[in-house]
Write a protein that holds these residues in place. Structure first.
Motif, PDB file in Angstrom:
ATOM      1  N   SER A 146      -4.603  10.849  -0.136  1.00  0.00           N
ATOM      2  CA  SER A 146      -5.811  10.128   0.257  1.00  0.00           C
ATOM      3  C   SER A 146      -6.942  11.041   0.688  1.00  0.00           C
ATOM      4  CB  SER A 146      -5.476   9.154   1.395  1.00  0.00           C
ATOM      5  OG  SER A 146      -4.536   8.183   0.954  1.00  0.00           O
ATOM      6  N   ARG A 151     -13.262   4.070   5.218  1.00  0.00           N
ATOM      7  CA  ARG A 151     -13.309   2.843   4.412  1.00  0.00           C
ATOM      8  C   ARG A 151     -12.899   3.120   2.968  1.00  0.00           C
ATOM      9  NH1 ARG A 151     -17.960   1.883   7.600  1.00  0.00           N
ATOM     10  NH2 ARG A 151     -19.360   2.663   5.973  1.00  0.00           N
ATOM     11  N   ALA A 152     -13.307   4.275   2.457  1.00  0.00           N
ATOM     12  CA  ALA A 152     -12.925   4.625   1.091  1.00  0.00           C
ATOM     13  C   ALA A 152     -11.408   4.720   0.962  1.00  0.00           C
ATOM     14  CB  ALA A 152     -13.579   5.952   0.697  1.00  0.00           C
ATOM     15  N   ARG A 158       0.839  -1.203   0.000  1.00  0.00           N
ATOM     16  CA  ARG A 158       0.000   0.000   0.000  1.00  0.00           C
ATOM     17  C   ARG A 158       0.874   1.253   0.000  1.00  0.00           C
ATOM     18  NH1 ARG A 158      -0.662   3.329   4.178  1.00  0.00           N
ATOM     19  NH2 ARG A 158      -0.267   2.684   6.337  1.00  0.00           N
ATOM     20  N   SER A 214      -0.010   8.198  -2.015  1.00  0.00           N
ATOM     21  CA  SER A 214      -1.391   8.501  -2.353  1.00  0.00           C
ATOM     22  C   SER A 214      -1.831   9.770  -1.636  1.00  0.00           C
ATOM     23  CB  SER A 214      -2.311   7.344  -1.938  1.00  0.00           C
ATOM     24  OG  SER A 214      -3.676   7.709  -2.044  1.00  0.00           O
ATOM     25  N   ARG A 223      -0.091   7.124   2.779  1.00  0.00           N
ATOM     26  CA  ARG A 223      -1.355   7.854   2.697  1.00  0.00           C
ATOM     27  C   ARG A 223      -1.174   9.262   3.262  1.00  0.00           C
ATOM     28  NH1 ARG A 223      -4.631   2.813   5.246  1.00  0.00           N
ATOM     29  NH2 ARG A 223      -4.885   1.555   3.349  1.00  0.00           N
ATOM     30  N   SER A 280     -13.946  10.658  -3.862  1.00  0.00           N
ATOM     31  CA  SER A 280     -15.129  10.025  -3.300  1.00  0.00           C
ATOM     32  C   SER A 280     -16.057  11.097  -2.734  1.00  0.00           C
ATOM     33  CB  SER A 280     -14.724   9.058  -2.178  1.00  0.00           C
ATOM     34  OG  SER A 280     -15.856   8.666  -1.426  1.00  0.00           O
ATOM     35  N   GLU A 312      -9.187   3.224   2.902  1.00  0.00           N
ATOM     36  CA  GLU A 312      -8.662   1.859   3.031  1.00  0.00           C
ATOM     37  C   GLU A 312      -8.763   1.109   1.708  1.00  0.00           C
ATOM     38  OE1 GLU A 312      -7.074   0.529   5.416  1.00  0.00           O
ATOM     39  OE2 GLU A 312      -7.704   1.346   7.350  1.00  0.00           O
ATOM     40  N   ASN A 313      -9.772   1.441   0.911  1.00  0.00           N
ATOM     41  CA  ASN A 313      -9.982   0.782  -0.379  1.00  0.00           C
ATOM     42  C   ASN A 313      -9.208   1.443  -1.518  1.00  0.00           C
ATOM     43  OD1 ASN A 313     -11.746  -1.135   0.705  1.00  0.00           O
ATOM     44  ND2 ASN A 313     -13.547   0.177   0.406  1.00  0.00           N
ATOM     45  N   GLY A 314      -8.355   2.408  -1.162  1.00  0.00           N
ATOM     46  CA  GLY A 314      -7.518   3.036  -2.175  1.00  0.00           C
ATOM     47  C   GLY A 314      -8.137   4.243  -2.849  1.00  0.00           C
ATOM     48  N   GLU A 315      -9.280   4.720  -2.358  1.00  0.00           N
ATOM     49  CA  GLU A 315      -9.906   5.904  -2.928  1.00  0.00           C
ATOM     50  C   GLU A 315      -9.375   7.168  -2.249  1.00  0.00           C
ATOM     51  OE1 GLU A 315     -14.260   5.592  -3.630  1.00  0.00           O
ATOM     52  OE2 GLU A 315     -14.077   3.649  -2.614  1.00  0.00           O
TER      53      GLU A 315
END
Length: 441
Positions: free
Chosen positions: A45, A77-78, A16, A43, A19, A67, A80-83
């Motif tokens: 994030s 959660r977004a 990963r 990222s 962030r 998002s 964590e999901n890479g968004e």
């Protein structure tokens, strides 16, 4: 190995990216975002801005659709999901799974609040907000150490880039006579946002930010930060600020006995003229052979020589601090010394009861001062004056003291400055946990 290769290796090893959260999507924040998003293994994030549309634009300029999540749990959660998420406030910071937060608002109170929340949540914290650091930087460093995380001013602006030259000179055991910068804008101590509105529009800048540059406040803030990270002294109240050129820097900033402006070595200052956007360190050596070698290398005739970097890349360079903190666990700039303060001078006569509107406005400008002199005269820091009221009339060009104003004691930056002053007196001050609890209330 380059940061680029190391970040890619980290991504390969962990699965990963780093962030990063960004607070403030104005000119500096968007420049930071644009450059950060080009690096593998990182990222962006989350972006936080009071104007959520600007946060969205920080992503869309790079072709990223943010998002629409606004609930903290959904946003977490977004991520964590890479968004990536764009948020209109900063209340969610502590609930998000970020590794490091970067703040780019330039507002000391916002910087203080978000730093506390980030550090308390176990995140490193980097700032482009030098205004905050010269106000409460020593206390911020203590809070970061208490949390086991890192706090740092970002690379790219003049304080850090000049510090790198100072470290280089000291590592060569050259005597540092002066360190400083070229001022980017013509100096007008009485500049106002209204008077600079058209120029600010052409430059796509906030008029208050441009005013802070033109009236000299930013130079005062940056050179005080440089002094407090290197242990160099402020040359004098307001600094000399002479005219100079790159070829004559070592002559301008020589000691007075040698034809320069300085009354002593080991200081910070700035100059007007075609030196900006560069930074410099003036060094001296009495060794005949070193002088010979420096002259051979076309560094001058000696014993004074200029070390000059012709640029600083501002927010474009700031991601380097993120990489250093994450990969090397090293900060770029912290206030480890206390040699300088930044107070405020009135731009015009001010009346009792009048509200001070803060940095980059028509009421006050920054004024750098040696710390001992500032303390002796009961100076009030520039960074705590937004929202303060005059308790008596003061003339133009008056350096404000605590006796002149009634501060907004509910302001977090004011409280933190009080704690930093108590810390300097050896008194107990609130912990990071205490401060976070106070914010929550």
């Amino acid at each position: 190995m380059s940061y680029r290769d190391r970040l890619q290796r980290r991504l390969d090893d962990t699965g990963r990216p780093v962030r990063v959260g960004l607070i403030g999507a104005g000119q500096m924040g968007r420049g930071f975002a644009a450059q950060l998003l080009k690096m593998p293994g990182v990222s962006l994030s989350a972006v936080f801005d009071v104007d959520r549309d600007r946060a969205v634009e920080a992503f869309s300029q790079a072709g990223i659709t943010a998002s629409s999540a606004t609930d903290p749990d959904v946003a977490a959660r977004a991520i964590e999901n890479g968004e990536s998420v764009a948020l209109g406030g900063v209340d969610e910071i502590g609930a998000l799974p970020l590794d490091i937060v970067v703040e780019a608002t330039g507002v000391p109170d916002v910087g203080a609040r978000t730093a506390i929340e980030s550090l308390a949540a176990g995140m490193d914290y980097a700032t482009l907000n030098v205004e905050q650091d010269v106000t409460v930087g020593r206390y911020m460093l203590r809070l970061a150490e208490e949390s086991g995380r890192l706090y740092s001013v970002c690379r790219g602006d003049e304080p850090v880039e000049t510090k790198i030259l100072v470290d280089f000179a000291r590592d060569l055991n050259l005597e540092v006579i002066c360190a400083g910068k070229g001022k980017n804008n013509p100096l007008d101590p009485y500049a106002t946002p209204e008077g600079l509105a058209a120029e600010a529009a052409r430059k796509k800048m906030n008029p208050k930010m441009l005013t802070e540059f033109v009236d000299g406040s930013k130079a005062m803030i940056e050179m005080a930060a440089l002094a407090n990270t290197t242990g160099l002294e402020m040359s004098r109240r307001g600094m000399y600020g002479p005219s100079s050129t790159v070829p004559t820097l070592h002559e301008t900033f020589a000691l007075q006995e040698d034809g320069g402006v300085l009354d002593r070595p080991g200081v910070v200052d700035y100059c007007i003229g075609p030196v900006a956007p560069g930074v410099f360190v003036i060094v001296r050596t009495d060794d005949p052979y070193v002088q010979h070698e420096m002259a051979y290398l076309q560094m001058g005739d000696g014993p004074y020589f200029s070390l000059y970097r012709p640029y600083h890349l501002a927010s474009i360079e700031a991601p380097l601090t993120v990489y250093s903190m994450v990969l090397d666990r090293e900060a770029s700039l912290t206030s480890e010394h206390w040699t300088s303060e930044v107070g405020a001078e009135s731009k015009r006569p001010l009346k009792a009861g009048e509200l001070i509107t803060g940095i980059g406005t028509d009421t006050i400008r920054g004024l750098a001062d040696p710390a001992d002199d500032f303390l002796e005269e009961n100076g009030v820091p520039l960074g705590v004056l937004a929202g303060a009221r005059l308790v008596r009339d003061v003339p133009a060009d008056h350096m404000l003291s605590y006796d002149d104003v009634e501060l907004d004691e509910d302001s977090l930056i004011v409280k933190m400055r009080r704690y930093q002053e108590a810390m300097a007196r050896g008194e107990d001050v609130p912990s990071l946990k205490d401060l976070q609890a106070a914010i929550a209330r």
